[in-house]
Each structure stands twice: as C-alpha cells, then as structure tokens.
Design an enzyme around this catalytic site. Sequence first.
Site, PDB file in Angstrom:
ATOM      1  N   ASP A  74       0.844  -1.202   0.000  1.00  0.00           N
ATOM      2  CA  ASP A  74       0.000   0.000   0.000  1.00  0.00           C
ATOM      3  C   ASP A  74       0.881   1.254   0.000  1.00  0.00           C
ATOM      4  O   ASP A  74       2.099   1.175   0.203  1.00  0.00           O
ATOM      5  CB  ASP A  74      -0.893  -0.041   1.250  1.00  0.00           C
ATOM      6  CG  ASP A  74      -1.954   1.046   1.215  1.00  0.00           C
ATOM      7  OD1 ASP A  74      -2.302   1.514   0.123  1.00  0.00           O
ATOM      8  OD2 ASP A  74      -2.437   1.430   2.301  1.00  0.00           O
ATOM      9  N   GLU A  83       2.715   4.979  -4.059  1.00  0.00           N
ATOM     10  CA  GLU A  83       2.777   5.901  -5.224  1.00  0.00           C
ATOM     11  C   GLU A  83       4.129   6.605  -5.320  1.00  0.00           C
ATOM     12  O   GLU A  83       4.518   6.925  -6.438  1.00  0.00           O
ATOM     13  CB  GLU A  83       1.641   6.925  -5.126  1.00  0.00           C
ATOM     14  CG  GLU A  83       0.276   6.308  -5.287  1.00  0.00           C
ATOM     15  CD  GLU A  83      -0.177   5.499  -4.080  1.00  0.00           C
ATOM     16  OE1 GLU A  83       0.197   5.865  -2.960  1.00  0.00           O
ATOM     17  OE2 GLU A  83      -0.881   4.493  -4.255  1.00  0.00           O
ATOM     18  N   ASP A  86      -8.977   3.909  -2.417  1.00  0.00           N
ATOM     19  CA  ASP A  86      -9.937   4.361  -1.403  1.00  0.00           C
ATOM     20  C   ASP A  86     -11.194   4.927  -2.030  1.00  0.00           C
ATOM     21  O   ASP A  86     -11.392   6.153  -2.119  1.00  0.00           O
ATOM     22  CB  ASP A  86      -9.264   5.397  -0.501  1.00  0.00           C
ATOM     23  CG  ASP A  86      -8.101   4.776   0.269  1.00  0.00           C
ATOM     24  OD1 ASP A  86      -8.011   3.527   0.310  1.00  0.00           O
ATOM     25  OD2 ASP A  86      -7.295   5.532   0.830  1.00  0.00           O
TER      26      ASP A  86
HETATM   27  C1  GLC Z   1      -4.761   3.509   2.655  1.00  0.00           C
HETATM   28  C2  GLC Z   1      -5.271   2.294   1.917  1.00  0.00           C
HETATM   29  C3  GLC Z   1      -6.361   1.633   2.722  1.00  0.00           C
HETATM   30  C4  GLC Z   1      -5.825   1.283   4.095  1.00  0.00           C
HETATM   31  C5  GLC Z   1      -5.298   2.515   4.773  1.00  0.00           C
HETATM   32  C6  GLC Z   1      -4.632   2.201   6.113  1.00  0.00           C
HETATM   33  O1  GLC Z   1      -5.733   4.467   2.718  1.00  0.00           O
HETATM   34  O2  GLC Z   1      -5.710   2.614   0.641  1.00  0.00           O
HETATM   35  O3  GLC Z   1      -6.817   0.488   2.051  1.00  0.00           O
HETATM   36  O4  GLC Z   1      -6.843   0.718   4.860  1.00  0.00           O
HETATM   37  O5  GLC Z   1      -4.343   3.154   3.968  1.00  0.00           O
HETATM   38  O6  GLC Z   1      -3.566   1.361   5.946  1.00  0.00           O
END
Ligand code: GLC
Length: 866
Positions: free
Chosen positions: A434, A437, A508
Amino acid sequence: MRKLFFFVILFFAISANAQINPNNVKSVIITNETSLLIQTNEFQLEVIPMANEKKNAIDYFEFSYFPTNNKEKWHHSYTVTSEKRMDLLTANSLKFQKYTGGNSGTTECYFIGNYIIEIEKQPYNIVIREFKTQEATKELANQYFNSTSILRDNVGLNWINEDHKISKNFDLQEDFFIGLGEKTGPVNKKGNAYTMWNSDVPAYGLDQDPLYVSIPFFIAGNEKTVYGIYVDHTCKSHFNFGAACNYSSISVEDDHLRYYVILGKSISEVSSNYRKLTGFTPLPPKWSLGFHQSRWSYKSQDEVLTLASEFKKKNMPIDAIHLDIHYMDACKVFTFNQQQFPNPKSMVETLKKQGINIITILDPGIKVEKGYPAYESALKQNLFLKYPNGTNYEAGVWPGLCNFPDFTNPNAREWWSQSVKFYTDLGISGLWNDMNEPAAWGKEVPSYIRFNREGHLSNLTQNRNVYGMQMARATREGAEKLLNKRVFTLTRAGFAGIQRYAAVWTGDNVATDDHMMLSFKMLANMSLCGVDFVGADVGGFMNPATPELFTRWMSIAAFTPFYRAHKMIDMPSSEPWCFGDINTEINRYYMQLRYRLMPYIYSSMQQNETPVVQSIANFSNLSTANYVNAFSDKFESQFVLGKGLLIAPVRSNAKSTEVYLPQTSNSTTWYSIYNDEQYESNKSYFVNASMAQLPIFVKAGMVLPEIIPQKIENTESKSDTLNLHVYYNQSGFYEGYLYEDDGISLKNKDLPSGTIRISGNSTKQEIAFQIEKTSGFNFPYKTIQFFIHGLTESTLNNVDDMPKPRTFEVNKQLFIANSANVFETKIPHFALKQDLYKVERIHKTTQSYFKFTCAMPQESFTLKIK
Ligand code: GLC
C-alpha cells in the site's frame, strides 16, 4: 542609450531565431532492410516492425524518436524487457520495400506486410495505412491512396527537447478511445484528456484523474480500423483524445519518445498483442480467488480468530483475512505488535487449518528510528531515495518520519525481497503493498528526489509511476523465492506490466452507488490493459454503506476476480452479516455462488490470452450493431467475466433495470442464469433486478463448470460431482473449458494439471458434444452431471410423438432416459432459496433443463442427446 539599442537588437535577433521552423525530412533509409530510419533537422525516427512469432505478418511497429545524432540515447523499459523486445524483433521476417513509382517526391512510401508507411517530407509527417485483405505490393500502389489509414500525424512532432516535453498529434479519425487502465469517467474516452502520474487520492471523485495506477496504453478505432498504442515511458505523460480539439495527442516529459503501435483485427486481438508485449497475469494461488475480509484494522489476534469463527458460524465462505496497519508495532513494516498479536505464527497456523490465509499490509515508508532493524540495515546499505545532496529523502507517513527504499535500485529490491522473510517465516503468503505511489503527508514529493533507475540516476518525473510496481516486484519475487509456491501480492500503485507482479485494487473508494457503478468500468478497463486480477473495496472504503448498497456490491463483486470487503477506520462493522437477516442471506447466496462457480473463475484466470473482465465494447468487438449500446452510459458498467457470463450491475435500490445483451459472433441468444429464460442478442430488455436477483446472463453455447460441495467453506471445499451447465445454442457452437491443478504450486512444466474442453454441434435430430480430457491428470470427480439448459421437448425433432430427448449416448453406449435423467421442473438451478426467489421473481416461466448423470469417464468421450 547605445547599450539599450544593442539589447533591443539582440532581443529581436533571439526572437527571430526562436521562430518555429518546421521539421523537414532530410533522408529516409532502410536499415538492414528491417527498419526505417527517418532523419529530420531536429530528430531521427526509427520505425521497427515486430512480430510475436515467425509468420507472414507483423504485430507491432515500434516508433523511436531520438535527437539527431544521438540515436544511442538510453531507453530503459520496466515493461517491455530487452529479451522480449529482442524476441519480437527477431521473429519478424518481413522487410520494408520502397515504392518508387508515381508520387510527387515530397512523399516517400514503404511497404511491409499489409501496411504502408507514408512519409511526408516537407514538413515531416507520417501515416500508417493498412490493406485490409491482402499484402501490400507495388501493384496495389494505385489503390493505396484509398486504403484505410490507421494513424495519421496531425502536425508532426513537437520536439522541444530542452523542455523534456515531446508531444505528438494525430488526426482525430477515431470514434472511440478505450483503455489507460485505472481511469474514471466513461468507457469511451473520446473528448477527454488524462495524465499518468501515480497519486494517493483518498475518496477520489467520479471524474478525478490521475489515480494510483498508470498504464499508458489505449486502443482506438472506428468501424473500419482498430489499433493500440503503448507509450513505453514511466515518466509523467499526457493523453488527449480530442478534448475540445480536433486531434488526439500523446506527450511525454522525457528527452526522447518511444511507443508501440499495436496491430490487430479486433479490440481483443490488440489487447491480446498488448499482453504478449507486456506480460500475462500469472495464475494466482486458488485461495486468493476466494472471499477476502478486511478492515482498517482488526486490531488483535483474538479479534482475528473470533472473526474467522464468525464466518464458520454464519456458514459464509472465506479464504483470507487482511491485517491492516494496526498489526504492526507503531506502523513499522516487518514487525508485529507483540501486545496485540502475541503469537502471530500460531494464529496463522490455526487459521490455515480452517482454510483461511492471513494477508499483511506493507507500506514502503521505513520509520527513521535508531535501533529499528529494517531502518538500520537499509541505512547501512545506502538504499533510500536521496536528495541531490546525498542525504536521505524524508517524509511523514503512518509511522511518522520515514525514509523510502529506492525500489528502482536492484540492491534495494533485493534487500526488500529478503526482508519479506519476516512474514514468510510466520507462514504468511499474502502481502498487500500500500501507499506505494509513494504517498506522503502533504502529497508533494519534491521533483528533485534522486532515483537509482538501474544505475542510471534520474528524477521523480521519470520514476514516480514505476515506484509501486518495483515494490510489488520485490515483494512478489522475494516471497515466491522464499516459499517456492504461488503467493498472493496486492498493490495500490502500479504501471504497465504490473499484472506480472500483483493484483490491483482500486484504492480508497466511497460507499456510494456512483462509486460502485464506476468500479466495474474501471475493472474492465484494467483487464483490457492486461491486469486481470482486479477488484474494488466491496461496500466502499470511506463512509458506512447502507444495507442495500453493501449487499448489492457483494453480489456484483462476487463476479470480479479480486473479491474483498474492506472498510475505513472508525466506521461501523461491515462484515457480510452486519446488515440484517435478509441481506445476510443474500450475501451468503452470492458468496456461495462464487465458490460454486470457482472452477469457471479459476479456469478463466488461467485462460487469459484475452481480458478476463470485459466491457461490452470489448466483448462484442464493436460490430456496427453493438456500437451505440456499448458506449451508452446505461450499459457501460455491464461486464462479462470469462468467455460468456454477463453481469449487469444495478444500483442498490433498483427493482428492475434495462440491460443490453450484445451480439457475438457465434450465438444469438443469452439465458437468464436464474430461470433459463432466453433473450435474443443485440437488444435491450427491462429485467428484474431486485436484491435477490442480480441480472446475470449466460451466452448460448457456453458450458459453465460448477461444483456444489456439501459445505462451502473455502476454495478447498470439494465435491465428488462436476456439474457442466450447457446452454443450448441454435447455431450449434459450444465452448467449455475447465482447468485444474493443485492450486498452489508454481506453474511450471512439472506441475500436474488437467483440462476438460467441451465443444459441440447440433442438428435437428441430435446434439453431440466432444469432451476432451487430458489424460494422466486425476480430476477429483467421481460423477459428472450435464445440465442442458434451453432444451425443451420440442427442440429436437419430434418424429414419433415421444417426448424428447429420450436417449443419450456416451461413447456410442446407448442409455434410455429414465426418471433420474429426464427434465427437471423444480426450482431452477441457479436461483436463490426457493422462498426468496419466489417472492422476487417476476418472470413466470419455469423453464426446465435436461439433466444427465454419468460416472466421470477416464478418457475423452462424446455425448449425444437424441
Ligand atoms: C490507505 C489504503 C487503505 C488502508 C489505509 C490504512 O488508505 O488505501 O486500504 O486501509 O491506507 O492502511
């Protein structure tokens, strides 16, 4: 005064110099008879034909523009490997031939295969033309002015090299532009413009651009022609498909330009060639195609174990639970919070025994903290992204101030790959990448941050888009090597080719109907661009979902490759039983239906030479008949999973909806999966779309494999019986495919696997199926049940007034129909629980199917129904 005069003169002199001079072509030569080299006063262009295999046709033209006298400038691709490129170059055996007759001298023409490259010299312009039916030859030269042009430059090339911006305009002769991967907005992107710049965009807007993933590949065309362009640059790039202008354009923020014109006769053929260029989605571990439950966050070992047992109690299937950032010690990657998760290894083992896999989140930011092993070791090896003065780039993310591994540095990838051992040692084989980017508080990563780029130092503009993909690559390659089996990797950011390393989810999103409807377009778009293992957060990540929205989303997403419910922190619980009894019942039904169709889903992921999730535009190949409907906003969320299961997403509160059933080449009918009602293709219909009956249709001629384990708990739940649902096709064409293996071993030559392929044909008297089975593979089934849908007593010629069918033959052995294998008229096979179904149904027809059961034959066999 004299001084001023001097400056004024200088100014005019400079302005005069800065005048735009058109680029004129100085020479065109055929190099080694295989490529065209075009020299202008500012740049040179090499056009290289390529092919996937040795044959008398080409599949790609590579266009490479470099500054004059600097052809050797470095082009590095993370997507088209140099080995792949070499294979494509050498597979082509066709050569350019110059056309010498008849033209003005200001234009030069070159033939190759079915194509002509026409070069206008003053000023420079280039056109690719195609002869549809035959090879282009000198004899056909007279016709060539009338032949279809695929791509036509509009105003040449904008080559302002000092600015590192190169733009290329084309004539706007296309009716559609589809692709670019994870993009919002309509399926047909004509009239819009997009940017490739991976961004962290929580709660993104319905038209927002850019999002997390960049795939600079699109397919364009009109009724006469279709082509694809893949722009092989990871830098920031821009695509304009006639947004308030009469041209289309691509532009890259780089010092040279390389793109591939991808050829093909149809959208699917172009998409398939793109896959051959950039790689296929590897077959995932079977468990990862099951249901995933996630939230930010399940915060303790006990909570996770209780969650798992709830799924068992509620009789809901599940294969994976995701651990979001709270599993870590202060959000530090490669750690577990020992208070909350005192024994992760035993938790992972306990769950594994229940068929549930743990997936942990990994963020790239490494907390700057003395004594934190990951930080210390990366620091020591000098693996972080750098400011120009050589210090490490620092930014705030979940753990606080962090440094970021430079994943474009092979050493950093190797370090990360090895660090993943922390998880694999605990028995974890699911890793969720995650914030890659990379995301940082304040969003802006300074443009002067230095990236290693495989030893060729470069900046953020060049590398941002590929950072997440290289993180996913390091994760995937590390875990796979450590475990020597298939692993599941998920990523938020990615670039063209990401399919080789990870599944992608659409970040998200928000719990609204609009977001839900948008997600299916995005998934089909990703799949068109090679990324088949895709999904969106079911129920919507931000904000609570209404029961109707959650349930509707659960039912539709049951047919998307990656199936995960996920929820934002501080939101009410959102597990599939949290929305009332009826909704729980319906959620369970669709979850189970996914598992029943798992043989079809798994086989579709394996049979991925063309997209696994397709929009109507792609599926129907835009024959004239489908054209308007394919891009109508009424139908553009519809998608086809695999070769012929059409899902028509509907908003949460809809009771009915209009669906469009596209024309396909070998069948003219679609069946409702619930009651076998038949619908003629290339028409739209209003159909029931109540909560318990998501509109799902099967293409006539499809053979859907299904299993119904006694208890559907996870992807390991087995059945002795294989059901094959055959949908009667008047045109006599049948296609069915089943692929099986152990679901977890890495795919290689030694992996035992088996396929069953079903084909068929029908006459007025009989329907005959050939069932080809790989010998030597032990399918786990004892019995095989054929359900022939759409076969009524009058389908076969009723010559002797006896109800038909009444005989069937397996390998010429004749059976007479008896009560066990005649028509079934009870509740239709795929309908939800009888009472719910009855309440919801509006169609009265209870069409029956013919059912025939036999022992699973050892070898290939034929089945005839008379
Ligand atoms: C980011 C991710 C989401 C995750 C959050 C906390 O927003 O896109 O899926 O739950 O981080 O880690």
